[in-house]
Structure formats: structure tokens, C-alpha cells
Design an enzyme around this catalytic site. Structure first.
Site, PDB file in Angstrom:
ATOM      1  N   LYS A 125      62.525  26.958  -2.003  1.00 35.64           N
ATOM      2  CA  LYS A 125      61.939  28.211  -2.487  1.00 35.64           C
ATOM      3  C   LYS A 125      62.005  29.321  -1.451  1.00 35.64           C
ATOM      4  O   LYS A 125      61.939  30.501  -1.796  1.00 35.64           O
ATOM      5  CB  LYS A 125      60.483  27.991  -2.926  1.00 35.64           C
ATOM      6  CG  LYS A 125      60.389  27.205  -4.226  1.00 35.64           C
ATOM      7  CD  LYS A 125      58.980  27.160  -4.764  1.00 35.64           C
ATOM      8  CE  LYS A 125      58.928  26.368  -6.068  1.00 35.64           C
ATOM      9  NZ  LYS A 125      57.568  26.094  -6.502  1.00 35.64           N
TER      10      LYS A 125
ATOM     11  N   LYS B 162      67.738  20.210 -12.205  1.00 34.73           N
ATOM     12  CA  LYS B 162      66.625  19.904 -13.110  1.00 34.73           C
ATOM     13  C   LYS B 162      66.285  21.129 -13.953  1.00 34.73           C
ATOM     14  O   LYS B 162      66.491  22.268 -13.525  1.00 34.73           O
ATOM     15  CB  LYS B 162      65.406  19.403 -12.335  1.00 34.73           C
ATOM     16  CG  LYS B 162      64.709  20.454 -11.529  1.00 34.73           C
ATOM     17  CD  LYS B 162      63.403  19.969 -10.932  1.00 34.73           C
ATOM     18  CE  LYS B 162      62.771  21.197 -10.264  1.00 34.73           C
ATOM     19  NZ  LYS B 162      61.839  20.989  -9.242  1.00 34.73           N
TER      20      LYS B 162
ATOM     21  N   LYS C 107      61.667  26.464 -14.839  1.00 38.30           N
ATOM     22  CA  LYS C 107      61.354  27.812 -15.317  1.00 38.30           C
ATOM     23  C   LYS C 107      61.888  28.862 -14.344  1.00 38.30           C
ATOM     24  O   LYS C 107      62.092  30.002 -14.718  1.00 38.30           O
ATOM     25  CB  LYS C 107      59.850  27.980 -15.497  1.00 38.30           C
ATOM     26  CG  LYS C 107      59.051  27.826 -14.225  1.00 38.30           C
ATOM     27  CD  LYS C 107      57.606  27.446 -14.496  1.00 38.30           C
ATOM     28  CE  LYS C 107      57.010  26.859 -13.235  1.00 38.30           C
ATOM     29  NZ  LYS C 107      55.970  25.903 -13.459  1.00 38.30           N
TER      30      LYS C 107
HETATM   31  P1  TYM Z   1      54.870  22.622 -11.956  1.00 39.58           P
HETATM   32  O1  TYM Z   1      53.964  23.670 -12.497  1.00 39.58           O
HETATM   33  O2  TYM Z   1      56.190  23.062 -11.415  1.00 39.58           O
HETATM   34  O3  TYM Z   1      55.183  21.530 -13.062  1.00 39.58           O
HETATM   35  C1  TYM Z   1      54.170  20.886 -13.821  1.00 39.58           C
HETATM   36  C2  TYM Z   1      54.574  19.445 -14.068  1.00 39.58           C
HETATM   37  O4  TYM Z   1      55.838  19.389 -14.766  1.00 39.58           O
HETATM   38  C3  TYM Z   1      56.714  18.488 -14.089  1.00 39.58           C
HETATM   39  N1  TYM Z   1      58.116  18.953 -14.251  1.00 39.58           N
HETATM   40  C4  TYM Z   1      59.128  18.177 -14.693  1.00 39.58           C
HETATM   41  N2  TYM Z   1      59.155  16.895 -15.101  1.00 39.58           N
HETATM   42  C5  TYM Z   1      60.351  16.398 -15.520  1.00 39.58           C
HETATM   43  N3  TYM Z   1      61.508  17.131 -15.543  1.00 39.58           N
HETATM   44  C6  TYM Z   1      61.514  18.424 -15.163  1.00 39.58           C
HETATM   45  N4  TYM Z   1      62.644  19.135 -15.218  1.00 39.58           N
HETATM   46  C7  TYM Z   1      60.288  18.999 -14.701  1.00 39.58           C
HETATM   47  N5  TYM Z   1      59.942  20.240 -14.248  1.00 39.58           N
HETATM   48  C8  TYM Z   1      58.607  20.184 -13.982  1.00 39.58           C
HETATM   49  C9  TYM Z   1      56.282  18.546 -12.636  1.00 39.58           C
HETATM   50  O5  TYM Z   1      56.687  17.397 -11.927  1.00 39.58           O
HETATM   51  C10 TYM Z   1      54.780  18.654 -12.763  1.00 39.58           C
HETATM   52  O6  TYM Z   1      54.182  17.383 -12.900  1.00 39.58           O
HETATM   53  N6  TYM Z   1      52.964  21.626  -7.441  1.00 39.58           N
HETATM   54  C11 TYM Z   1      52.773  21.438  -8.866  1.00 39.58           C
HETATM   55  C12 TYM Z   1      51.445  21.943  -9.378  1.00 39.58           C
HETATM   56  C13 TYM Z   1      50.234  21.356  -8.723  1.00 39.58           C
HETATM   57  C14 TYM Z   1      49.772  20.020  -8.865  1.00 39.58           C
HETATM   58  C15 TYM Z   1      48.565  19.955  -8.113  1.00 39.58           C
HETATM   59  C16 TYM Z   1      50.243  18.895  -9.540  1.00 39.58           C
HETATM   60  C17 TYM Z   1      49.355  22.003  -7.926  1.00 39.58           C
HETATM   61  N7  TYM Z   1      48.345  21.170  -7.560  1.00 39.58           N
HETATM   62  C18 TYM Z   1      47.844  18.758  -8.016  1.00 39.58           C
HETATM   63  C19 TYM Z   1      49.530  17.712  -9.452  1.00 39.58           C
HETATM   64  C20 TYM Z   1      48.348  17.657  -8.698  1.00 39.58           C
HETATM   65  C21 TYM Z   1      53.855  22.204  -9.611  1.00 39.58           C
HETATM   66  O7  TYM Z   1      54.350  23.204  -9.155  1.00 39.58           O
HETATM   67  O8  TYM Z   1      54.106  21.755 -10.878  1.00 39.58           O
END
Ligand code: TYM
Length: 325
Positions: A111, A192, A195
Site C-alpha cells: 500500500k 486477488k 476494492k
Molecule cells: P478488508 O476490509 O480488506 O476485508 C474484509 C475481509 O474480507 C476478506 N477479503 C477476501 N477474502 C477472500 N478473497 C478476497 N479477494 C478477499 N478480499 C478481502 C479479508 O481477508 C477480510 O477478512 N485489516 C482488515 C480489517 C480489520 C480486521 C480487524 C479484521 C481491522 N481490524 C480485526 C479482523 C480483525 C481489512 O482490511 O479487511
């Protein structure tokens, strides 16, 4: 009962990866566990975002999480910034984490690459994430594969803190689904689905109209040759489609592959399965949109419940490091 926690960044554009990698596993976990789910608005500030847009997306994210099937009667659904202990504990954990280990986080490297001015919050992002989790004395964190490294860091910080200051946090583990943990972009199956990548045809959004979903899946990039095989290295496009159908039907990808001898029928069945899976979500989201006041009430009640647990853990951690009560 085990305790489960997970979070999502407030993006208006949730996609099939979020659904299969995370949301539907949250719904599956909600009844047998003490479950907390959080819209992590503070994490969104690590990259540029318009304030009005952030407000809108935070509420929309809550709408979507209710629409996928989270039941506010059984889960605690809340917004991260409504529970101030998240940032307070993040500071104690920033003083536990090392500069070196944060520098090695691959998401930070990706990022920040090519950016002239990287926000300090982007660097400490995984520490705030660790605080999110550790505040709730969590057993399991249902996430997609891309969060694996962040979860390892969370565990390391919990173990280090406990060793240094005495038992304070439960050490959580990641729960990553067998299929759907890494949904790939339909146009660029080596990346992958995301968004943040500008690939409108490659990204199936949860709220896309059925005709749009069908068009995107039918135009998905497949691979040279005509055989239908599950082999991520040699056939990334077809394997992604097989995994989508596998995730939607519960049949293992290799078994799904054996049923097809051409790409056309496979794509049609994937499209039908994904439309059938997402249509009820779209309908519920439309209903909830018409009563945002109710969604705000759910979030306020969730924050109050979350705060009770979070404040107790924070008080223990603060005392352990030597802050005056
Ligand atoms: P975020 O907002 O990017 O994504 C939310 C969840 O979606 C999953 N995900 C995917 N799974 C499969 N294939 C894909 N292409 C794909 N894209 C996204 C992510 O693995 C995630 O589970 N850092 C985290 C947010 C966060 C968080 C937390 C998560 C902040 N604090 C505490 C768990 C616990 C994030 O950016 O997810």
C-alpha cells in the site's frame, strides 16, 4: 462458548471475496459463539478518504453486514471509533511492537509502494488491528487469506505483552475457510479480487444486479486450452471459477471440475450459483436502506455492549504496564 471477532473496512464496494472469505463465515459463526463484528472506520483514515464519503460508507457497511445475515439480537455489531479503548490499547501495543516487524508487513509494503507521503497510521495499521482483537479476549478471527500475516503479528504481540507484564490477553487464532479464502479477480486471475484495484469487470460486487453478475462471470478470463482442471498454477482463471462454484455448492473444486468438459457451461453454472447466493442479500439491503435510523440504533447498542468488555480489558492492560488507575 468461544469468542469470535472480525472487522471490515468501510468500503461501499464489498465484493465476492469479502463475502466468501469473511462475511458468510461470520454469519455461520454467530449462533454458537460470542461474536463481535466491527466496521473499522479508523483504519480507513490510513489512506485518503473524503469525510462525507467515510460517514456514508460506514453506515452502508453496517447495512450490508445486516443484509448478509448478521442478527443484531445475537451478535455485537459496532463501529470501531465508538469504542475509544481501541486507540488507547493500540498505543500500549505500539510500545510492544518493533519498528522492524512492522516494516516487514507485506500489506504495508504494497500500500505504501510508489507513494510520496505515507501516513504514519498506515505503518501502525496492524497494531490497531491487534488492539481491535485483543480487547475482546478472542479465540477465533474469521478472515480471508490476506489477513494471515496480520493475525500472526497479533499473536506475537499478545504473547510478548503477556510475557512482559503478566497474563492479560487471550492469544487468538485465525480461522481461514478451506475454499473462498482468496477469491481472484475475474480479469486478472493472478491478483486477488480487491476494492482498491480498478478492475470493474473483474470484481463482482455483492450488490451488483443479477444481469451484471452474469455478464462479468461470462466474460471472465479463462486459460489457454479447453480442459477444465483445478490447477491454480497452470489454470488460474478456470481454477478461480471452480472455486467459486465449490464455495457456492459445498462440492470440492476437483469434484466440480470433473463435471465439466467446456468453459461455457461452467461459466453459466457459476453465474447462476453466484446470483442465487447474492440475490437475497441485495433484497435485504434495499429494505434496510429505507430505515437507517434502525441501523444507527443497532450500532449504538452494539457499541455499548462492546465498550463493557473493551473497557475491562483495557483497564487490566493499563494497570499491568504501570499506568496509575
Ligand atoms: P478488508 O476490509 O480488506 O476485508 C474484509 C475481509 O474480507 C476478506 N477479503 C477476501 N477474502 C477472500 N478473497 C478476497 N479477494 C478477499 N478480499 C478481502 C479479508 O481477508 C477480510 O477478512 N485489516 C482488515 C480489517 C480489520 C480486521 C480487524 C479484521 C481491522 N481490524 C480485526 C479482523 C480483525 C481489512 O482490511 O479487511
Amino acid at each position: 462458548m468461544a469468542t469470535v471477532f472480525s472487522g471490515v473496512q468501510p468500503s461501499g464496494d464489498f465484493h465476492l471475496g469479502n463475502y466468501l472469505g469473511a462475511f458468510r463465515n461470520w454469519v455461520a459463526a454467530q449462533h454458537d459463539n460470542d461474536a463481535y463484528f466491527c466496521v473499522v472506520d479508523l483504519h480507513a483514515l490510513t489512506l485518503e478518504i473524503d469525510p462525507a464519503e467515510l460517514r456514508r460508507r460506514t453506515l452502508e457497511s453496517a447495512v450490508l453486514l445486516l443484509a448478509v445475515g448478521l442478527d443484531p439480537e445475537v451478535v455485537t455489531l459496532f463501529v470501531q471509533s465508538h469504542v475509544p479503548e481501541h486507540t488507547r490499547l493500540a498505543w500500549l501495543l505500539e510500545c510492544t511492537a518493533s519498528y522492524g516487524e512492522l516494516s516487514r508487513m507485506t500489506q504495508f509494503k504494497e500500500k505504501s509502494a510508489g507513494s510520496e507521503s505515507v501516513r504514519a497510521g498506515l505503518f501502525t495499521y496492524p497494531v490497531l488491528m491487534a488492539a481491535d482483537i485483543l480487547l475482546y479476549q478472542v479465540d477465533e478471527v474469521p478472515v480471508g487469506d490476506d489477513q494471515r500475516q496480520h493475525l500472526e503479528l497479533t499473536r506475537d504481540l499478545a504473547i510478548r505483552f503477556n510475557r512482559r507484564y503478566g497474563e492479560t490477553f487471550r492469544v487468538p487464532r485465525a480461522s481461514i475457510p478451506a475454499v473462498g479464502a482468496r477469491v481472484m479477480d475475474l480479469q486478472h486471475p493472478e491478483s486477488k479480487m480487491s476494492k482498491s484495484v480498478d478492475s470493474p469487470l473483474g470484481t463482482v460486487r455483492i450488490l451488483d444486479e443479477p444481469a451484471v453478475i452474469e455478464r462479468k462471470i461470462k466474460r471472465a478470463v479463462t486459460d489457454p486450452g479447453t480442459t477444465v482442471e483445478h490447477d491454480r498454477e497452470r489454470k488460474p482463471g478456470v481454477s478461480n471459477l471452480l472455486e467459486l462454484l465449490s464455495a457456492a455448492t459445498g462440492v470440492p473444486p476437483a469434484e466440480v471440475a470433473a463435471r465439466y468438459h467446456a468453459y461455457g457451461p461452467l461459466k453459466q453454472d457459476v453465474a447462476d450459483a453466484v446470483v442465487a447466493m447474492l440475490s437475497p442479500v441485495r433484497q435485504r439491503a434495499a429494505e434496510l436502506q429505507s430505515d437507517l435510523g434502525e441501523v444507527e440504533r443497532i450500532l449504538a447498542a452494539g457499541a455499548a455492549r462492546a465498550h463493557e468488555v473493551a473497557s475491562a480489558t483495557y483497564a487490566r492492560a493499563a494497570e499491568a504496564v504501570g499506568l496509575l488507575p
